[in-house]
Design a protein around this motif. Structure first.
Motif, mmCIF file in Angstrom:
data_model
loop_
_atom_site.group_PDB
_atom_site.id
_atom_site.type_symbol
_atom_site.label_atom_id
_atom_site.label_comp_id
_atom_site.label_asym_id
_atom_site.label_seq_id
_atom_site.Cartn_x
_atom_site.Cartn_y
_atom_site.Cartn_z
ATOM 1 N N THR A 4 0.834 -1.195 0.000
ATOM 2 C CA THR A 4 0.000 0.000 0.000
ATOM 3 C C THR A 4 0.869 1.244 0.000
ATOM 4 N N SER A 5 0.432 2.265 -0.720
ATOM 5 C CA SER A 5 1.002 3.618 -0.764
ATOM 6 C C SER A 5 0.326 4.278 -1.950
ATOM 7 N N ALA A 6 0.348 5.587 -2.026
ATOM 8 C CA ALA A 6 -0.409 6.224 -3.102
ATOM 9 C C ALA A 6 0.256 7.515 -3.567
ATOM 10 N N ARG A 7 0.168 7.762 -4.869
ATOM 11 C CA ARG A 7 0.561 9.004 -5.505
ATOM 12 C C ARG A 7 -0.428 9.223 -6.657
ATOM 13 N N THR A 8 -0.319 10.358 -7.352
ATOM 14 C CA THR A 8 -1.260 10.644 -8.431
ATOM 15 C C THR A 8 -0.528 11.150 -9.664
ATOM 16 N N PHE A 9 -1.219 11.029 -10.828
ATOM 17 C CA PHE A 9 -0.717 11.585 -12.084
ATOM 18 C C PHE A 9 -1.911 11.918 -12.959
ATOM 19 N N SER A 10 -1.645 12.601 -14.068
ATOM 20 C CA SER A 10 -2.692 13.002 -14.998
ATOM 21 C C SER A 10 -2.145 12.914 -16.414
ATOM 22 N N ILE A 11 -2.958 12.397 -17.349
ATOM 23 C CA ILE A 11 -2.563 12.289 -18.751
ATOM 24 C C ILE A 11 -3.635 12.960 -19.606
ATOM 25 N N GLU A 12 -3.238 13.934 -20.396
ATOM 26 C CA GLU A 12 -4.175 14.608 -21.302
ATOM 27 C C GLU A 12 -4.002 14.044 -22.708
ATOM 28 N N PRO A 13 -5.035 13.418 -23.267
ATOM 29 C CA PRO A 13 -4.915 12.892 -24.631
ATOM 30 C C PRO A 13 -4.684 14.006 -25.641
ATOM 31 N N ARG A 14 -3.850 13.713 -26.615
ATOM 32 C CA ARG A 14 -3.658 14.621 -27.742
ATOM 33 C C ARG A 14 -4.410 14.022 -28.925
ATOM 34 N N GLY A 15 -5.473 14.678 -29.341
ATOM 35 C CA GLY A 15 -6.326 14.132 -30.389
ATOM 36 C C GLY A 15 -7.492 13.358 -29.795
ATOM 37 N N PRO A 16 -8.398 12.873 -30.647
ATOM 38 C CA PRO A 16 -9.598 12.183 -30.161
ATOM 39 C C PRO A 16 -9.263 10.935 -29.351
ATOM 40 N N PHE A 17 -10.022 10.732 -28.279
ATOM 41 C CA PHE A 17 -9.849 9.558 -27.435
ATOM 42 C C PHE A 17 -11.143 9.311 -26.672
#
Length: 317
Positions: A4-17
């Motif tokens: 157990t442990s936690a972190r975060t991230f974010s991914i923005e699609p480039r183009g339709p998804f």
């Protein structure tokens, strides 16, 4: 083992998804669906996925949501957040700028109905070349359903249980753990030997995604043929679907049959015709291959679904 442990991230699609389409594909994808916890496809619901991380093979789990036009991820099991995000991006083909993909329908109008029926579809890949190779061994000469059940047992016995976003997710065994496998009920001893070969190849760096990408579409698959039990079909599959390759159209019978049917050329169009058609799909040739496979499987391209074995036999003459 529980981590157990936690972190975060974010991914923005480039183009339709389309996130719902990606999750729906994942749910039908035997190698991954059994150890992914599918909470649904609505934007506020969670997909949990666990896998050995590229590089050190440390087990990680992610809880993924699609919010505000981005894939939002919570990580358990590792502090290598950028590496986790990069691997998730590759799994969902979000490491590629897809802004020019829709233009292929102008170059080849036959693709337009498929793209309209499957908007925002991108290839959903294996979690890594390592897991692709292990699946190649497990699935040899048996059905996908049988292989998935065997994989379930393997994960239950040797995998790692992680907790992310309040629930469990199970990772495939690390190579070190896979080397401790002595037998799998109902599985021939030769497959265990071959799984050990996959584990050793992973530890030697032969199944590293970046290494294989750098080798390219000829040398990359060729470098995998020395792994016991990996032949030409799966050496290509490990390279293409394990590494998230974008601009190769494989010499794969079902994809070629779907391409032929789409253009009124039957199941086995001439190789020169295939080369001419697929040249127009650059730099997204593998994306079109995936589109054709999904469209054929759902009956959007008539005359292919349910005929995979016959098509493969005919392609071998």
């Amino acid at each position: 083992m529980l981590v157990t442990s936690a972190r975060t991230f974010s991914i923005e699609p480039r183009g339709p998804f389309s996130w719902p389409t990606a999750v729906a594909v994942l749910a039908r994808f035997g190698p991954t669906s059994r150890h992914a916890s599918l909470g649904g496809v609505a934007p506020d619901e969670v997909l949990r996925l666990a896998f050995p991380l590229d590089g050190d093979f440390g087990p990680v789990a992610v809880a993924l949501r699609f919010e505000a036009g981005r894939v939002q991820g919570e990580v358990a099991g590792s502090d290598r957040i950028e590496a986790v995000a990069a691997q998730v991006a590759r799994i969902f083909s979000l490491d590629v700028d897809g802004s020019g993909y829709a233009d292929l329908a102008r170059r080849d109008p036959a693709l337009a109905p498929l793209m309209a029926a499957l908007p925002g579809l991108r290839p959903v890949c294996f979690t890594s070349p390592y897991e692709t190779a292990a699946w190649a061994i497990l699935s040899a000469r048996i059905s996908m359903a049988q292989a998935a059940r065997i994989q379930d047992r393997l994960i239950a016995d040797l995998g790692t249980r992680l907790q992310v976003a309040g629930e469990d997710a199970w990772s495939f065994p690390t190579p070190e753990r896979l080397l401790t496998l002595r037998d799998l009920p109902g599985v021939a001893p030769e497959k265990v030997v071959r799984l050990h070969g996959v584990a050793r190849a992973a530890l030697e760096g032969r199944l590293d995604a970046e290494r294989l990408r750098a080798l390219g579409p000829q040398a990359g698959p060729a470098s995998l043929l020395g792994i016991r039990g990996i032949g030409p079909f799966w050496s290509s599959g490990i390279y293409l679907r394990g590494c998230g390759i974008t601009d190769v159209f494989p010499d794969e019978p079902l994809s070629i049959a779907a391409l032929g049917q789409l253009h009124g050329l039957r199941d086995q169009p001439d190789p020169d015709v295939v080369a001419g058609l697929t040249a127009a799909y650059a730099p997204y040739r593998m994306w079109v291959c995936f589109l054709l496979r999904v469209a054929a499987g759902r009956g959007i391209i008539a005359g292919v679904a349910g005929r995979e074995m016959a098509i493969r036999r005919a392609s071998r003459g």
